[in-house]
Design an enzyme around this catalytic site. Structure first.
Site, PDB file in Angstrom:
ATOM      1  N   GLU A  84       7.792  15.558 -27.168  1.00  0.00           N
ATOM      2  CA  GLU A  84       8.898  14.585 -27.182  1.00  0.00           C
ATOM      3  C   GLU A  84       9.567  14.468 -28.549  1.00  0.00           C
ATOM      4  O   GLU A  84       9.707  13.368 -29.096  1.00  0.00           O
ATOM      5  CB  GLU A  84       8.401  13.209 -26.713  1.00  0.00           C
ATOM      6  CG  GLU A  84       8.102  13.161 -25.230  1.00  0.00           C
ATOM      7  CD  GLU A  84       7.861  11.755 -24.703  1.00  0.00           C
ATOM      8  OE1 GLU A  84       7.761  10.810 -25.514  1.00  0.00           O
ATOM      9  OE2 GLU A  84       7.770  11.599 -23.484  1.00  0.00           O
ATOM     10  N   GLU A  91       3.280  14.846 -18.904  1.00  0.00           N
ATOM     11  CA  GLU A  91       3.062  13.399 -18.782  1.00  0.00           C
ATOM     12  C   GLU A  91       3.701  12.931 -17.481  1.00  0.00           C
ATOM     13  O   GLU A  91       4.795  13.369 -17.144  1.00  0.00           O
ATOM     14  CB  GLU A  91       3.693  12.614 -19.945  1.00  0.00           C
ATOM     15  CG  GLU A  91       2.978  12.739 -21.264  1.00  0.00           C
ATOM     16  CD  GLU A  91       3.627  11.912 -22.370  1.00  0.00           C
ATOM     17  OE1 GLU A  91       4.239  10.861 -22.068  1.00  0.00           O
ATOM     18  OE2 GLU A  91       3.517  12.320 -23.542  1.00  0.00           O
TER      19      GLU A  91
END
Length: 828
Positions: free
Chosen positions: A443, A518
């Site tokens: 991320e 995720e």
């Protein structure tokens, strides 16, 4: 070029832990390899991040340690007096000892550490140790597996190095700084003022420290790399061995590779003879070893061989290095997902941070195993080390227990520092059979959806493939999948299905495998069914406003064979990131289990569809005094085909279970017994009941195991449970319990899983309070104690008591075992 089909017909490997039996160590103790644990007998004190006078004046002398070699002053000076400092054993996390404050860092759990708190953000460690005169001529190094963070190290006043990252294994050559036949001092300054991650990270020397001794002709640190190819029922190992000759002249030697089975019986041996290597030079040597009908490493049978690498010169073994080897193949297919040993396996995993109730990040090895076993209970077969390299012992436990690992790099970038960190972590971890996929980053919002991200990802992968080409690489990406890192990563890492159209991405990038790095879990507090956000607790609910949670996420991935699997966020609750809440909440509530490992209800949903055993779970409990006659939503998690719900012997009907689903009833509450009965093919297979209990009357203690090693390292995890007079667990009981312990052990931490608790989890002895009282309030009827052994055999007695309740006594037995070799503890 990125291959259209990432196929890894390989491997594994390592625990590059030079672990020797007593006989092996004794046979060449004066010349061969020794690996000594340095965890015991350290001295610790807090320094100061901004005031040098309060930081023991270190670095303020006329000649500093930067100006003149060997001029370490203050704490770094060998003659510094530390007798008034607190004695600690490693691993140690001083952040978990600190109080909470609503003004402290939200992301790090509101602990009073960081740039706002200079008086508690620097810690100093010192240890004295001896090196025998007979070690003169050997190579000696000190190895730190993890210090959080910005660790500066001195030995005998000599500055030996600095490691900014809290997650890197650092090895320093101290050969020429030592007093042979005398006393030596290592000093470490740890500065946790600046956060490295955005979650609780702890502070201190929170992983093991080792003293490594070798002959000057030896296998390099983490110097073996084993890969495997399978043909039919046979395997061929390719063994790469990096040998260092640190003599000042050339050496002629033999490299002997011996493969041992799980019973330490030799399977085969092969030699590379008459190898010549110039002085002060290193080289990597390749050997091929064929193994007939090997036992493969798998999730069901995580079989480990050992490869013993001997360096022999003049007929004598001068070095012996052991590598754990798991023979297996892994493959990521863009259309069919993940394959282990040629068989399709859906990776059903969770993300994991590295802190636990009571101990913070200073997790003993046995507690690592406890955490992995807890996840395996629900059928979890994969762990993502979010968002940093883990401690080596966690990977060792995954190797032994059969758990797949997505091993993640901490920092993305293309400069020497980034490459050095990534290379060190990959070289350390690449022999673990559990590691099936590397992640180069997570991320990175500034780059992940633009061309810079695509370029950086490509450059990092090309560099990393030179270190290990046997596995694929991924990046965990939360958006802009088709414009940045998602264009160049080998295996696409999807963070949350709400961030884009996975089906469309797969269509546009048909060469690319995919995995859910995720996915949203059902967020909430264990045992809480009504929101109490003002006090930091939440009823279980979907995390995202788009109504995405555990069930919808799993159904999405289960329905798509091209997706290799997913990792839910998260397995365990963790400190910090209490989103979407703020103070007084101090822990995250994303976990499938809480910070102690006590299961939340959603645990049983996943156990139903990930596991292989019949499951029946009723949510919520049945203690609702004052709610008589009101409807309560009852949720059933089960893998039975049909479920019948019965209240006080009256059937409320039978319902059919949807695959990967759950069932619900609206039930008018009345005290008593609620029973759920499961049927398969019309026959009863599994049932569970919840009862309205009485008031808490008894304290119960339950250990994860009753026999421990008397090695000063082993731990037992104790569950504290409040029961009523009929010995039924009271799921609404919150009462303080006091603990006393006698015998060869000590309590090192307590917890209860309450995400808003500000009570101490550690009780530190002081001059005014040399015997602190250990206590903890239960949360919804449960608490946890972690007990660590000493090096003495005997019986540990733990007593738990609470006012107005029957106390409980638990006995643990500690038995003498083979101790890991350690450095001598010097006390002044």
């Amino acid at each position: 070029m990125i291959k259209k089909n990432i196929s890894l017909a390989l491997i594994l490997f390592l625990g590059v832990m030079s672990v020797f039996s007593q006989n092996e160590k004794t046979s060449f103790s004066t010349q061969g390899r020794e690996r000594l644990l340095m965890d015991f007998g350290w001295r610790f004190a807090l320094g100061h991040a901004t005031d040098y006078t309060k930081d023991f004046t270190t670095g303020t002398s006329y000649f500093t340690y930067f100006a003149k070699t060997g001029y370490g002053d203050g704490v770094a000076a060998a003659q510094f007096k530390d007798s008034t400092w607190r004695e600690v054993d490693l691993p140690h996390d001083w952040a978990v000892e600190l109080p909470f404050s609503g003004d402290a860092s939200h992301s790090h759990g509101y602990k009073t550490i960081g740039y706002k708190y200079p008086e508690t953000s620097v810690g100093w460690y010192r240890k004295k140790f001896t090196v025998p005169a007979s070690d003169m001529g050997r190579k000696i190094s000190i190895q730190f597996d993890g210090v959080h963070r910005n660790a500066t190290v001195w030995v005998n006043g000599f500055y030996v190095g600095n490691e900014p990252s809290g997650y890197a294994t650092s090895v320093y050559d101290i050969t020429d700084y030592l007093n042979y036949g005398g006393e030596n001092t290592v000093a470490v300054r740890v500065d946790a003022s600046i956060e490295e991650g955005w979650y609780y990270e702890g502070a201190g020397i929170y992983r093991h420290v080792w003293l490594n001794k070798t002959d000057r002709l030896h296998v390099a640190q983490f110097g073996t790399f084993v890969t495997t190819e399978l043909t039919g029922n046979n395997a061929e190992l390719t063994v790469r061995t990096k040998v260092q000759n640190q003599h000042d002249k050339s050496s002629v030697f033999t490299i002997e590779q011996s493969l041992l089975d799980a019973n330490n019986q030799q399977v085969l041996s092969k030699k590379l003879e008459n190898v010549s290597l110039n002085g002060n030079v290193d080289n990597t040597y390749f050997q091929k070893i064929k193994v007939e009908k090997p036992t493969l490493w798998s999730l069901e049978n995580p079989y480990l061989y050992k490869l013993k690498t001997n360096i022999i010169t003049d007929g004598k073994i001068v070095d012996s290095y052991t590598t754990n080897v798991g023979i297996r193949t892994v493959r990521f297919d863009p259309n069919q997902g993940f394959f282990l040993n040629g068989k399709s396996v859906k990776i059903v995993g969770t993300n994991m941070h590295q802190d636990h109730a009571g101990v913070g990040t200073a997790i003993p090895d046995a507690l690592q195993e406890f955490r992995i076993k807890k996840l395996k209970e629900m059928g979890n077969n994969g762990i993502r080390t979010s968002h940093n390299p883990s401690t080596p012992e966690m990977l060792d436990a995954c190797d032994r227990l059969g758990m797949l690992v997505l091993d993640e790099n901490r920092l993305m970038g293309i400069n020497q520092e980034h490459f050095d960190l990534m290379e060190r972590f990959m070289v350390r971890d690449r022999n673990h059979p559990s590691v099936v996929l590397w992640s180069v980053g997570n991320e990175e919002w500034a780059i992940e959806s633009n061309e810079k991200g695509a370029r950086i990802t490509k450059t990092m992968q090309e560099f990393a493939q030179k270190i290990d080409s046997s596995r694929a690489f991924t990046v965990a990406i939360s958006g802009g999948w088709e414009n940045g890192s998602g264009k160049t990563t080998q295996v696409m890492g999807y963070n949350y299905i709400v961030q884009g159209n996975i089906d469309e991405h797969h269509k546009n990038f048909p060469w690319q495998s995919g995995i859910g790095t995720e996915e949203s879990n059902t967020i909430g507090t264990r045992g809480v069914y009504v929101d109490d956000k003002a006090n930091g607790r939440m009823a279980a609910s979907n995390r995202m406003p788009e109504n995405v949670g555990t069930e919808s996420g799993w159904k999405f991935y289960a329905a798509r064979p091209f997706l290799s699997g997913l990792f839910f966020w998260t397995g365990f609750d963790y400190r910090g990131e209490a989103n979407p809440l703020l103070w007084p909440a101090v822990n995250s509530q994303f976990g499938i289990v809480d910070l102690c490992g006590f299961p939340k209800d959603i645990f049983y949903y996943l156990k139903s569809w990930w596991g292989k055993q019949p499951v029946m779970h009723i949510m919520p409990h049945w203690n609702w005094k004052g709610c008589e006659g009101k409807n309560i939503k009852v949720t059933i998690y089960s893998n039975a085909e049909e479920v019948e719900l019965v209240l006080n012997k009256k059937s409320l009907g039978k319902k059919t279970m949807e695959k990967n689903g759950h069932l619900e009833w609206e039930v008018a509450y009345q005290p008593g017994t609620l029973v759920a009965k499961g049927f398969v093919n019309g026959k009863p297979t599994v049932s569970e009941q919840v009862e309205t209990t009485g008031a808490p009357a008894k304290v119960a203690l339950l250990a994860d195991r009753s026999q421990l090693n008397a090695d000063g390292e082993d731990v037992a995890v104790i569950t504290v449970q409040l029961n009523d007079l009929k010995n039924r667990w009271v799921p609404t009981a919150n009462k303080e319990v006091v603990f006393t312990l006698s015998g060869p052990g000590k309590i090192i931490g307590v917890g209860n899983g309450d995400p808003a608790s500000h009570a101490p989890e550690q009780f530190v002895a002081t001059a005014s309070n040399p015997t602190p009282q250990w206590k903890r309030e239960t949360f919804n009827g449960l608490a946890q104690i972690i007990v660590k052994t000493t090096k003495q055999a005997g019986e540990i007695t733990l007593i738990a008591s609470s006012e107005g309740m029957t106390s409980s006594t638990l006995k643990l037995t500690t038995t003498t075992s083979v101790l890991r070799p350690t450095t001598e503890i010097i006390k002044k």
